[in-house]
Design an enzyme around this catalytic site. Structure first.
Site, PDB file in Angstrom:
ATOM      1  CG  ASP A  11      -2.047   0.973   1.124  1.00  0.00           C
ATOM      2  OD1 ASP A  11      -2.407   1.350  -0.014  1.00  0.00           O
ATOM      3  OD2 ASP A  11      -2.594   1.376   2.175  1.00  0.00           O
ATOM      4  CG  ASN A  59      -7.933  -1.943  -5.032  1.00  0.00           C
ATOM      5  OD1 ASN A  59      -7.026  -2.755  -4.850  1.00  0.00           O
ATOM      6  ND2 ASN A  59      -8.182  -0.980  -4.149  1.00  0.00           N
TER       7      ASN A  59
HETATM    8  C1  IPE Z   1      -5.272  -2.768  -0.158  1.00  0.00           C
HETATM    9  O1  IPE Z   1      -4.982  -1.424  -0.304  1.00  0.00           O
HETATM   10  C2  IPE Z   1      -5.267  -3.448  -1.488  1.00  0.00           C
HETATM   11  C3  IPE Z   1      -3.968  -3.577  -2.155  1.00  0.00           C
HETATM   12  C4  IPE Z   1      -2.822  -3.237  -1.649  1.00  0.00           C
HETATM   13  C5  IPE Z   1      -4.011  -4.154  -3.459  1.00  0.00           C
HETATM   14  P1  IPE Z   1      -6.142  -0.310  -0.393  1.00  0.00           P
HETATM   15  O2  IPE Z   1      -5.477   0.983  -0.538  1.00  0.00           O
HETATM   16  O3  IPE Z   1      -7.112  -0.699  -1.444  1.00  0.00           O
HETATM   17  O4  IPE Z   1      -6.835  -0.474   1.029  1.00  0.00           O
HETATM   18  P2  IPE Z   1      -7.814   0.526   1.793  1.00  0.00           P
HETATM   19  O5  IPE Z   1      -8.873   0.921   0.823  1.00  0.00           O
HETATM   20  O6  IPE Z   1      -7.008   1.697   2.223  1.00  0.00           O
HETATM   21  O7  IPE Z   1      -8.319  -0.262   2.961  1.00  0.00           O
HETATM   22  C1  IPE Z   2      -1.681   0.293  -3.312  1.00  0.00           C
HETATM   23  O1  IPE Z   2      -1.426   1.650  -3.298  1.00  0.00           O
HETATM   24  C2  IPE Z   2      -1.898  -0.240  -4.695  1.00  0.00           C
HETATM   25  C3  IPE Z   2      -3.279  -0.663  -4.962  1.00  0.00           C
HETATM   26  C4  IPE Z   2      -4.251  -0.665  -4.114  1.00  0.00           C
HETATM   27  C5  IPE Z   2      -3.556  -1.117  -6.305  1.00  0.00           C
HETATM   28  P1  IPE Z   2      -2.607   2.720  -3.218  1.00  0.00           P
HETATM   29  O2  IPE Z   2      -2.962   3.114  -4.613  1.00  0.00           O
HETATM   30  O3  IPE Z   2      -3.722   2.233  -2.412  1.00  0.00           O
HETATM   31  O4  IPE Z   2      -1.865   3.910  -2.517  1.00  0.00           O
HETATM   32  P2  IPE Z   2      -2.501   4.939  -1.464  1.00  0.00           P
HETATM   33  O5  IPE Z   2      -3.022   4.143  -0.312  1.00  0.00           O
HETATM   34  O6  IPE Z   2      -3.568   5.684  -2.179  1.00  0.00           O
HETATM   35  O7  IPE Z   2      -1.336   5.791  -1.087  1.00  0.00           O
HETATM   36 MG    MG Z   3      -4.137   2.443  -0.400  1.00  0.00          MG
END
Ligand code: IPE
Ligand code: IPE
Ligand code: MG
Length: 240
Positions: A11, A59
């Protein structure tokens, strides 16, 4: 001790991009580079199963352009990495409901799985369109189909049997989440029941080999009690 099954919630790509004044997609691109590095590093450290959360069932709710960019990046990474995964003995599987992906992406996934099937060094599971609840549901459905077909007796249904139908059967030893959030976000719910949890404040694109070493070191210092008392664990250790 190195965790046998390491799972990572990667993340922080979006925040990394934002901090650098860039578009979120650039963060995902940079995150893909970190993935390559961590796969190599985990294998070198002796991890046997590495499960990476790449795209959750939730997502899809992101803006369409970001979802599209993630799909393109995913397809590109499968192509780019296949040679090195084969050469390095990394048996790769994509876990998740891939039926929602384009036909060409599904073909690329199946081809990579086939090409790497004989890898013996490490098992790599890429969780894409994955949700822990979905995993438990699909496993339950498969199991009950066998019960209805008479292949499994209802009295033989138990927690261990259900594991056989999950996308990943092995319990997670160490669960790492980067980006500082203390939540599971519907990752490996069944398999993480007794995982040690390590949260890193580093954003995923900045998470490197040294950070993985620090997480493994944290793991090595945990006492895993599985419901027992510390004294019981210590007497078991001394009798080994
Ligand atoms: C979790 O991250 C999913 C992945 C890393 C693929 P998110 O960014 O989607 O999680 P939330 O929404 O903050 O819980
Ligand atoms: C994780 O990084 C990747 C996916 C969930 C695909 P994020 O895109 O969730 O990054 P933040 O949480 O917005 O920084
Ligand atoms: Mg995230």
């Amino acid at each position: 001790m190195v965790p046998r099954h390491l799972a990572i919630i990667m993340d922080g790509n979006g925040r990394w991009a934002q901090n650098h004044g860039l578009n979120r997609v650039r963060g995902h691109q940079k995150g893909a580079v970190a993935v390559e590095n961590i796969i190599r590093h985990a294998a070198a450290r002796g991890v046997k199963i590495l499960t990476l959360f790449a795209f959750s069932t939730e997502n899809w709710k992101r803006p369409a352009y970001e979802v599209q960019a993630l799909m393109t990046l995913f397809a590109g990474a499968l192509k780019k990495e296949s040679k090195s995964l084969i050469e390095n003995g990394i048996r790769t599987r994509v876990i998740g409901d891939i039926s929602r992906f384009s036909q060409s992406l599904q073909k690329a996934i199946l081809s990579l799985e086939e090409q790497t099937a004989n890898g013996k060094v490490m098992e790599l599971n890429i969780a894409a369109n994955y949700g822990g609840r979905w995993d438990i549901l699909q496993a339950s459905k498969k199991m009950w189909d066998k019960v209805h077909a008479g292949e499994i007796k209802p009295e033989d249904v138990n927690e261990n049997l259900l594991k056989d139908f999950l996308t990943v059967k092995d319990d997670v030893d160490l669960l790492i989440r980067t980006g500082g959030e203390h939540r599971i976000s519907n990752f490996l719910l069944y398999q993480s029941s007794y995982s040690e949890i390590y949260v890193s404040d580093k954003l995923w694109p900045d998470f490197g080999g040294d950070d993985l070493d620090a997480a493994i070191d944290f793991y090595a210092h945990r006492e895993r009690r599985f419901g027992m008392t510390s004294a019981q664990i210590q007497s078991k250790d001394s009798s080994c």
